[in-house]
Design a protein around this motif. Sequence first.
Motif, PDB file in Angstrom:
ATOM      1  N   SER A  47       0.833  -1.203   0.000  1.00 47.75           N
ATOM      2  CA  SER A  47       0.000   0.000   0.000  1.00 47.75           C
ATOM      3  C   SER A  47       0.866   1.251   0.000  1.00 47.75           C
ATOM      4  O   SER A  47       1.798   1.375   0.799  1.00 47.75           O
ATOM      5  N   ASP A  70      -6.849  -1.126   6.584  1.00 46.42           N
ATOM      6  CA  ASP A  70      -6.807  -2.233   5.625  1.00 46.42           C
ATOM      7  C   ASP A  70      -7.829  -2.102   4.491  1.00 46.42           C
ATOM      8  O   ASP A  70      -8.234  -3.090   3.883  1.00 46.42           O
ATOM      9  N   MET A 108      -6.481  -4.108   1.720  1.00 44.94           N
ATOM     10  CA  MET A 108      -5.140  -3.805   2.243  1.00 44.94           C
ATOM     11  C   MET A 108      -4.208  -3.210   1.184  1.00 44.94           C
ATOM     12  O   MET A 108      -2.986  -3.252   1.332  1.00 44.94           O
ATOM     13  N   ALA A 121      -4.910   2.445   2.046  1.00 45.23           N
ATOM     14  CA  ALA A 121      -5.524   2.822   3.307  1.00 45.23           C
ATOM     15  C   ALA A 121      -6.387   4.072   3.160  1.00 45.23           C
ATOM     16  O   ALA A 121      -6.147   4.913   2.303  1.00 45.23           O
TER      17      ALA A 121
END
Length: 382
Positions: A223, A229, A233, A236
Amino acid sequence: MKHIYVDNAGTTPMAPEVIDTMTDVMKNTFGNASAVNFHGRQARFILDNSRHTIAQSINAKNDNEIIFTSGGTESDNTAIIQTALLRKDLGRHIITTSIEHEAVLKPMEYLETQGFEVTYLPVDQNGVIDINDLKKAVREDTILVSIMMGNNEVGSHQPITQIGEFLKDKNAWFHTDCVQAYGVLDIDVQTMNIDMLSVSAHKINGPKFLGFLYKRDGINLPSFVKGGDQELMRRAGTENIPAIAGFAKAVEILTPEIKAENVQKFMELKKHLVTKLKENQIDFEVNGLLEEGELPQILSVWFKGYESDRLLTNLDLAGVSAAAGSACTAGSLEPSHVLKAMFGKNSPRVSETVRFSFGVYNTQEEIDVLVEKLVKIINRGK
């Protein structure tokens, strides 16, 4: 005074259907899509359906290949920087072009400070790379190739299918910035062998500050935004459900039939503007190709002997909103890097070019008025 808007490559007005959809969701579906309660499930339903609509629009294999982001810039940054950091042990060489959007070029410049080597492919005077230059540039340690599908300043269309075909058996992943191409060109990530693809909603009459990154299954980027998550995930931050629903509505509006009609309309407006300029004996040349297959909504024009900033100011005073190049660099005194790459930094085109970009709400009558105002301004300035 009625203002004429021909800067749709910068942004587009939201479609009424999009506004209605977003308003309804804002009123009635305020839950957090990550919550397991009733209101969260309502939001999740909209999120999942929207993801499905968008995945289908590019022929993604499954819906979860779509990651919602804040827009094209975040999508580009995520694809480029995270790929580099993830694959640095396999190589530190990246390839792009000299006419990419700043959302690609700036991450490339950052990676160069981190020890990566970037090859910037040149373009011809039509704004198109030579596929043979790419083939020569690819090396064993090349981990990423990022080449835009359609240029936001001159409308040139890169040979994406050929690039994807060449790269499909190579070590390098293939990313393309489709911010300007999405909605007007046919995009199939399977037949084009695209690994990652960036899109922004506000270029297709959707909301601002929303886009998506397509990421082929098997590419597991960490990410880019650290936190919760969300997005399985991969990104964010609580999803903006009203905007996502609006984005999906903008995509739904663009049926194959409507898209074909829009492309034809944009080409007609573009050619009509060129014809009227010729009829009025304006001294100009088109930058790039005025042909089918290029981005139909963009027309870059060199007005010989008339500096673009002065022309744009006078057009604005006359009620016409146009641009010299990318809206992201419009406040800069630095000349267009795209035009410099195409014609050389000393070419008068670099400082004497105006971009007109058309949208679904433009009319031929507006183009007639635009030309009338343009002719008066240019003749007055002689």
